[in-house]
Each structure stands twice: as structure tokens, then as C-alpha cells.
Design a protein around this motif. Structure first.
Motif, PDB file in Angstrom:
ATOM      1  N   ILE A 150       0.836  -1.202   0.000  1.00 42.26           N
ATOM      2  CA  ILE A 150       0.000   0.000   0.000  1.00 42.26           C
ATOM      3  C   ILE A 150       0.870   1.252   0.000  1.00 42.26           C
ATOM      4  CG2 ILE A 150      -1.716   1.311   1.328  1.00 42.26           C
ATOM      5  CD1 ILE A 150      -2.834  -1.093  -0.196  1.00 42.26           C
ATOM      6  N   VAL A 151       1.995   1.225   0.696  1.00 40.58           N
ATOM      7  CA  VAL A 151       2.921   2.365   0.660  1.00 40.58           C
ATOM      8  C   VAL A 151       3.394   2.586  -0.775  1.00 40.58           C
ATOM      9  CG1 VAL A 151       5.238   3.126   1.337  1.00 40.58           C
ATOM     10  CG2 VAL A 151       3.662   2.271   3.068  1.00 40.58           C
ATOM     11  N   LYS A 152       3.754   1.512  -1.449  1.00 44.35           N
ATOM     12  CA  LYS A 152       4.210   1.621  -2.845  1.00 44.35           C
ATOM     13  C   LYS A 152       3.116   2.220  -3.730  1.00 44.35           C
ATOM     14  CE  LYS A 152       6.018  -0.985  -6.714  1.00 44.35           C
ATOM     15  NZ  LYS A 152       6.247  -2.285  -7.293  1.00 44.35           N
ATOM     16  N   ARG A 153       1.893   1.716  -3.587  1.00 43.21           N
ATOM     17  CA  ARG A 153       0.779   2.235  -4.384  1.00 43.21           C
ATOM     18  C   ARG A 153       0.493   3.695  -4.025  1.00 43.21           C
ATOM     19  NH1 ARG A 153      -1.269   1.232  -9.056  1.00 43.21           N
ATOM     20  NH2 ARG A 153      -1.635  -0.937  -8.564  1.00 43.21           N
ATOM     21  N   GLY A 154       0.565   4.020  -2.738  1.00 45.25           N
ATOM     22  CA  GLY A 154       0.350   5.401  -2.302  1.00 45.25           C
ATOM     23  C   GLY A 154       1.363   6.353  -2.904  1.00 45.25           C
ATOM     24  N   GLU A 155       2.618   5.912  -2.995  1.00 45.85           N
ATOM     25  CA  GLU A 155       3.659   6.735  -3.610  1.00 45.85           C
ATOM     26  C   GLU A 155       3.363   6.959  -5.092  1.00 45.85           C
ATOM     27  OE1 GLU A 155       7.156   4.492  -2.660  1.00 45.85           O
ATOM     28  OE2 GLU A 155       7.296   5.347  -0.634  1.00 45.85           O
ATOM     29  N   GLU A 156       2.896   5.927  -5.769  1.00 45.34           N
ATOM     30  CA  GLU A 156       2.546   6.051  -7.184  1.00 45.34           C
ATOM     31  C   GLU A 156       1.387   7.038  -7.355  1.00 45.34           C
ATOM     32  OE1 GLU A 156       1.671   2.036  -8.335  1.00 45.34           O
ATOM     33  OE2 GLU A 156       3.778   1.423  -8.245  1.00 45.34           O
ATOM     34  N   TRP A 157       0.362   6.891  -6.523  1.00 48.17           N
ATOM     35  CA  TRP A 157      -0.790   7.801  -6.588  1.00 48.17           C
ATOM     36  C   TRP A 157      -0.376   9.227  -6.268  1.00 48.17           C
ATOM     37  CZ3 TRP A 157      -4.485   4.187  -3.421  1.00 48.17           C
ATOM     38  CH2 TRP A 157      -5.033   3.214  -4.283  1.00 48.17           C
ATOM     39  N   SER A 158       0.527   9.391  -5.310  1.00 46.77           N
ATOM     40  CA  SER A 158       0.988  10.718  -4.927  1.00 46.77           C
ATOM     41  C   SER A 158       1.699  11.400  -6.085  1.00 46.77           C
ATOM     42  CB  SER A 158       1.915  10.619  -3.718  1.00 46.77           C
ATOM     43  OG  SER A 158       2.324  11.888  -3.300  1.00 46.77           O
ATOM     44  N   LYS A 159       2.570  10.669  -6.767  1.00 51.70           N
ATOM     45  CA  LYS A 159       3.265  11.226  -7.930  1.00 51.70           C
ATOM     46  C   LYS A 159       2.277  11.629  -9.013  1.00 51.70           C
ATOM     47  CE  LYS A 159       7.569   8.769  -7.198  1.00 51.70           C
ATOM     48  NZ  LYS A 159       8.413   7.646  -7.620  1.00 51.70           N
ATOM     49  N   GLU A 160       1.276  10.783  -9.214  1.00 53.52           N
ATOM     50  CA  GLU A 160       0.263  11.093 -10.228  1.00 53.52           C
ATOM     51  C   GLU A 160      -0.537  12.330  -9.825  1.00 53.52           C
ATOM     52  OE1 GLU A 160      -3.548   8.944 -12.406  1.00 53.52           O
ATOM     53  OE2 GLU A 160      -2.053   7.684 -11.412  1.00 53.52           O
ATOM     54  N   ALA A 161      -0.884  12.442  -8.550  1.00 53.45           N
ATOM     55  CA  ALA A 161      -1.648  13.598  -8.070  1.00 53.45           C
ATOM     56  C   ALA A 161      -0.821  14.871  -8.161  1.00 53.45           C
ATOM     57  CB  ALA A 161      -2.114  13.373  -6.632  1.00 53.45           C
ATOM     58  N   GLU A 162       0.488  14.769  -7.933  1.00 50.59           N
ATOM     59  CA  GLU A 162       1.376  15.930  -7.995  1.00 50.59           C
ATOM     60  C   GLU A 162       1.580  16.431  -9.420  1.00 50.59           C
ATOM     61  OE1 GLU A 162       4.991  14.836  -6.060  1.00 50.59           O
ATOM     62  OE2 GLU A 162       4.053  14.816  -4.071  1.00 50.59           O
ATOM     63  N   SER A 163       1.248  15.611 -10.392  1.00 51.29           N
ATOM     64  CA  SER A 163       1.423  16.018 -11.785  1.00 51.29           C
ATOM     65  C   SER A 163       0.510  17.182 -12.146  1.00 51.29           C
ATOM     66  CB  SER A 163       1.185  14.840 -12.730  1.00 51.29           C
ATOM     67  OG  SER A 163      -0.191  14.495 -12.758  1.00 51.29           O
ATOM     68  N   GLY A 164      -0.432  17.485 -11.247  1.00 46.53           N
ATOM     69  CA  GLY A 164      -1.281  18.646 -11.449  1.00 46.53           C
ATOM     70  C   GLY A 164      -2.542  18.380 -12.227  1.00 46.53           C
ATOM     71  N   GLU A 165      -2.718  17.164 -12.688  1.00 45.93           N
ATOM     72  CA  GLU A 165      -3.918  16.842 -13.429  1.00 45.93           C
ATOM     73  C   GLU A 165      -4.997  16.390 -12.456  1.00 45.93           C
ATOM     74  OE1 GLU A 165      -3.017  14.087 -16.542  1.00 45.93           O
ATOM     75  OE2 GLU A 165      -1.184  15.150 -17.035  1.00 45.93           O
ATOM     76  N   GLY A 166      -6.199  16.819 -12.674  1.00 44.00           N
ATOM     77  CA  GLY A 166      -7.300  16.407 -11.822  1.00 44.00           C
ATOM     78  C   GLY A 166      -7.676  17.460 -10.802  1.00 44.00           C
TER      79      GLY A 166
END
Length: 96
Positions: A53-69
Motif C-alpha cells: 500500500i505504501v508503494k501504491r500510495g507513492e505512485e498515486w501521490s506522484k500522479e496527483a502531484e502532476s497537477g492533473e485532476g
């Protein structure tokens, strides 16, 4: 599934609550009445749940930081990442 679709499910909130519960029980149960501090239990919790879950959370965090959404997406994901980090730091490598 897009990050916005993931955030609209119960999973990020549920994972956040689970991470907070892990942190709370580990921190509170200094006498190990629940068995959470047993090396085998900690190893299983970390390997089967926390680390993935930490790994998935890091992936989601990077995606969220991309500014899209939407901004709420970043908020929900950051709340999850914070809870996971607190649980990870508390559990750490103790007993392993």
C-alpha cells in the motif's frame, strides 16, 4: 482506472483508516496484548499489506502531484500517504 476514479471509491479512505489503526494499536499496545508487536505478525502485516500500500500510495501521490485532476484528489491521496508514513515509521523494522 484513473486516479480520480480511485479517489471516488472507498479504498483511499479505508486504507487511510487501516494505516491509522495500525499506528494506533502498535503505539498503544506496549504490553503486546494484541500480538501486534510479535515479529511474525509485524513481518506479515508489513509484507502483505503495509509495504504494497505504501508503494501504491507513492505512485498515486506522484500522479496527483502532476497537477492533473481536481484538488480533492491530491488532498485525499496526501491524507493516505501521511497515514501510511506514520504507520511505516512507527512499525519500522521493530521486531524484525
Amino acid at each position: 482506472m484513473s486516479l480520480e476514479e480511485v479517489v471516488s471509491t472507498m479504498y483511499p479512505s479505508w486504507f487511510t483508516e487501516c494505516a491509522n489503526l495500525l499506528w494506533f494499536v502498535y503505539d498503544l499496545d506496549v504490553e503486546n496484548k494484541t500480538g501486534i508487536r510479535d515479529p511474525a505478525t509485524l513481518s506479515k502485516v508489513k509484507a502483505d499489506w503495509l509495504d504494497p500500500i505504501v508503494k501504491r500510495g507513492e505512485e498515486w501521490s506522484k500522479e496527483a502531484e502532476s497537477g492533473e485532476g481536481e484538488a480533492r484528489v491530491g488532498f485525499v491521496i496526501q491524507r493516505l500517504v501521511d497515514a501510511l508514513e506514520r504507520a511505516r515509521q512507527t512499525v519500522g523494522d521493530r521486531g524484525l
